[in-house]
Design an enzyme around this catalytic site. Structure first.
Site, PDB file in Angstrom:
ATOM      1  N   SER A  22      47.786  43.125  47.296  1.00  0.00           N
ATOM      2  CA  SER A  22      47.689  41.692  47.585  1.00  0.00           C
ATOM      3  C   SER A  22      46.943  41.517  48.895  1.00  0.00           C
ATOM      4  O   SER A  22      47.167  42.265  49.850  1.00  0.00           O
ATOM      5  CB  SER A  22      49.088  41.067  47.739  1.00  0.00           C
ATOM      6  OG  SER A  22      48.982  39.779  48.335  1.00  0.00           O
ATOM      7  N   ASN A  82      46.965  53.304  54.118  1.00  0.00           N
ATOM      8  CA  ASN A  82      46.930  52.463  55.314  1.00  0.00           C
ATOM      9  C   ASN A  82      48.031  51.423  55.189  1.00  0.00           C
ATOM     10  O   ASN A  82      48.106  50.728  54.156  1.00  0.00           O
ATOM     11  CB  ASN A  82      45.590  51.719  55.441  1.00  0.00           C
ATOM     12  CG  ASN A  82      44.465  52.586  55.969  1.00  0.00           C
ATOM     13  OD1 ASN A  82      44.683  53.736  56.341  1.00  0.00           O
ATOM     14  ND2 ASN A  82      43.257  52.033  55.999  1.00  0.00           N
ATOM     15  N   TYR A 106      49.115  41.384  51.826  1.00  0.00           N
ATOM     16  CA  TYR A 106      49.833  42.644  52.092  1.00  0.00           C
ATOM     17  C   TYR A 106      51.049  42.766  51.177  1.00  0.00           C
ATOM     18  O   TYR A 106      51.512  41.759  50.608  1.00  0.00           O
ATOM     19  CB  TYR A 106      50.234  42.759  53.577  1.00  0.00           C
ATOM     20  CG  TYR A 106      49.024  42.758  54.477  1.00  0.00           C
ATOM     21  CD1 TYR A 106      48.340  41.583  54.745  1.00  0.00           C
ATOM     22  CD2 TYR A 106      48.542  43.937  55.022  1.00  0.00           C
ATOM     23  CE1 TYR A 106      47.203  41.577  55.535  1.00  0.00           C
ATOM     24  CE2 TYR A 106      47.418  43.934  55.833  1.00  0.00           C
ATOM     25  CZ  TYR A 106      46.750  42.753  56.074  1.00  0.00           C
ATOM     26  OH  TYR A 106      45.617  42.768  56.842  1.00  0.00           O
ATOM     27  N   ASP A 134      48.262  51.223  47.565  1.00  0.00           N
ATOM     28  CA  ASP A 134      48.096  49.834  47.107  1.00  0.00           C
ATOM     29  C   ASP A 134      46.802  49.680  46.310  1.00  0.00           C
ATOM     30  O   ASP A 134      45.729  50.013  46.798  1.00  0.00           O
ATOM     31  CB  ASP A 134      48.105  48.887  48.314  1.00  0.00           C
ATOM     32  CG  ASP A 134      49.436  48.918  49.051  1.00  0.00           C
ATOM     33  OD1 ASP A 134      49.459  48.614  50.258  1.00  0.00           O
ATOM     34  OD2 ASP A 134      50.463  49.283  48.446  1.00  0.00           O
ATOM     35  N   ASP A 172      45.570  57.059  46.977  1.00  0.00           N
ATOM     36  CA  ASP A 172      45.777  55.820  47.721  1.00  0.00           C
ATOM     37  C   ASP A 172      46.986  55.135  47.090  1.00  0.00           C
ATOM     38  O   ASP A 172      47.359  55.440  45.939  1.00  0.00           O
ATOM     39  CB  ASP A 172      44.508  54.955  47.578  1.00  0.00           C
ATOM     40  CG  ASP A 172      44.652  53.585  48.182  1.00  0.00           C
ATOM     41  OD1 ASP A 172      44.453  52.602  47.452  1.00  0.00           O
ATOM     42  OD2 ASP A 172      44.994  53.484  49.372  1.00  0.00           O
ATOM     43  N   CYS A 228      44.077  57.914  62.220  1.00  0.00           N
ATOM     44  CA  CYS A 228      44.632  58.070  60.863  1.00  0.00           C
ATOM     45  C   CYS A 228      44.369  56.883  59.960  1.00  0.00           C
ATOM     46  O   CYS A 228      44.742  56.901  58.784  1.00  0.00           O
ATOM     47  CB  CYS A 228      46.121  58.372  60.925  1.00  0.00           C
ATOM     48  SG  CYS A 228      47.155  57.249  61.872  1.00  0.00           S
ATOM     49  N   SER A 272      48.684  48.840  57.736  1.00  0.00           N
ATOM     50  CA  SER A 272      48.509  48.089  58.986  1.00  0.00           C
ATOM     51  C   SER A 272      49.461  46.899  59.083  1.00  0.00           C
ATOM     52  O   SER A 272      49.631  46.320  60.155  1.00  0.00           O
ATOM     53  CB  SER A 272      47.061  47.588  59.099  1.00  0.00           C
ATOM     54  OG  SER A 272      46.821  46.541  58.163  1.00  0.00           O
TER      55      SER A 272
HETATM   56  O1  LIG Z   1      45.271  50.681  49.782  1.00  0.00           O
HETATM   57  P1  LIG Z   1      46.237  51.274  50.808  1.00  0.00           P
HETATM   58  O2  LIG Z   1      45.526  52.074  51.881  1.00  0.00           O
HETATM   59  O3  LIG Z   1      47.396  52.040  50.156  1.00  0.00           O
HETATM   60  O4  LIG Z   1      46.957  50.006  51.546  1.00  0.00           O
HETATM   61  C1  LIG Z   1      46.208  48.846  51.856  1.00  0.00           C
HETATM   62  C2  LIG Z   1      47.187  47.873  52.449  1.00  0.00           C
HETATM   63  O5  LIG Z   1      47.778  48.407  53.594  1.00  0.00           O
HETATM   64  C3  LIG Z   1      46.537  46.586  52.912  1.00  0.00           C
HETATM   65  O6  LIG Z   1      45.347  46.915  53.614  1.00  0.00           O
HETATM   66  C4  LIG Z   1      44.764  45.735  54.199  1.00  0.00           C
HETATM   67  O7  LIG Z   1      43.602  46.141  54.888  1.00  0.00           O
HETATM   68  P2  LIG Z   1      43.596  46.121  56.511  1.00  0.00           P
HETATM   69  O8  LIG Z   1      44.557  47.194  56.960  1.00  0.00           O
HETATM   70  O9  LIG Z   1      44.040  44.748  56.954  1.00  0.00           O
HETATM   71  O10 LIG Z   1      42.136  46.442  56.876  1.00  0.00           O
HETATM   72  C5  LIG Z   1      44.375  44.718  53.128  1.00  0.00           C
HETATM   73  O11 LIG Z   1      43.367  45.284  52.318  1.00  0.00           O
HETATM   74  C6  LIG Z   1      45.589  44.389  52.251  1.00  0.00           C
HETATM   75  O12 LIG Z   1      45.168  43.608  51.149  1.00  0.00           O
HETATM   76  C7  LIG Z   1      46.235  45.650  51.737  1.00  0.00           C
HETATM   77  O13 LIG Z   1      47.457  45.332  51.072  1.00  0.00           O
HETATM   78 MG   LIG Z   2      44.222  50.603  48.138  1.00  0.00          MG
HETATM   79 ZN   LIG Z   3      46.773  55.183  62.257  1.00  0.00          ZN
END
Ligand SMILES: O=P(O)(O)OC[C@@H](O)[C@H]1O[C@@H](OP(=O)(O)O)[C@@H](O)[C@@H](O)[C@@H]1O
Ligand SMILES: [Mg+2]
Ligand SMILES: [Zn+2]
Length: 177
Positions: free
Chosen positions: A16, A51, A19, A9, A7, A99, A53
């Site tokens: 954060s 992810n 984001y 973030d 993973d 995905c 988003s």
């Molecule tokens: O941990 P990975 O997958 O590398 O990336 C997570 C980030 O894309 C963001 O994903 C978001 O979740 P939502 O996408 O809003 O449910 C939140 O949790 C943010 O805090 C976070 O920065």
């Molecule tokens: Mg993460």
């Molecule tokens: Zn996707």
């Protein structure tokens, strides 16, 4: 092939709740770049499944995301390692894609790209959804306490999940074996 799927973030870099929206906000966690380089130099193939988003939500664009990933690759290369593959989900939650973790689409993309089944492949995340996505395709789950991991640790985790303080500790474990 010794393969690991990380993973991003909260595992490689700080996370954060607002984001990670710019290159300046992309800050490696202590020991993470060195840990990736150590794996790579030991012959591991390093993939990232993340992810993002924030793209679908309009918080940042693909070019900004690419700049973050270029920085990651550059920092690991400076330590003599390599990030072999980065796959991300740019979609907002309501896009209905396959995905966005916890769905396993990113992991299937990685398996297809590498021509490598994922049974027993270690995957490291800070959120339950990271582990669920990997376990859906046979990965062995590792949770780190960085990022959102200290919270996730108190949830019901997939059977066999090993918990470590950070990515460096997971890599210490994998390289001692
Ligand atoms: O941990 P990975 O997958 O590398 O990336 C997570 C980030 O894309 C963001 O994903 C978001 O979740 P939502 O996408 O809003 O449910 C939140 O949790 C943010 O805090 C976070 O920065
Ligand atoms: Mg993460
Ligand atoms: Zn996707």
């Amino acid at each position: 092939m010794k393969l690991i799927i990380l993973d991003r973030d909260g595992v490689i870099n700080q996370d954060s709740d607002a984001y990670i929206k710019s290159l300046d906000e992309w800050i490696p966690l202590p020991g993470s770049i060195d840990a990736i380089a150590r794996l790579s130099k030991a012959g591991w193939t390093v993939a990232v499944a993340t992810n993002q988003s924030g793209i679908g939500r309009g918080y940042y664009d693909e070019a900004t995301l690419q700049a973050m990933h270029d920085r990651l690759r550059q920092l690991v290369a400076e330590q003599g390692g390599k990030v072999d593959l980065i796959r991300y989900c740019p979609h907002a939650p309501d896009a209905g894609c396959d995905c966005r973790k916890p769905l396993p689409g990113l992991f299937r993309q990685i398996a297809d790209d590498l021509g490598q089944p994922l049974d027993g492949v270690p995957t490291v995340g800070d959120s339950l959804r990271d582990l669920e996505a990997g376990c859906a395709v046979g990965c062995t789950p590792y949770l780190v306490r960085t990022g959102k991991g200290a919270n996730a640790e108190h949830k019901t985790l997939p059977a066999g999940t090993r918990v470590f303080d950070d990515l460096a500790a997971v890599v210490d474990h994998l390289l001692e074996a």
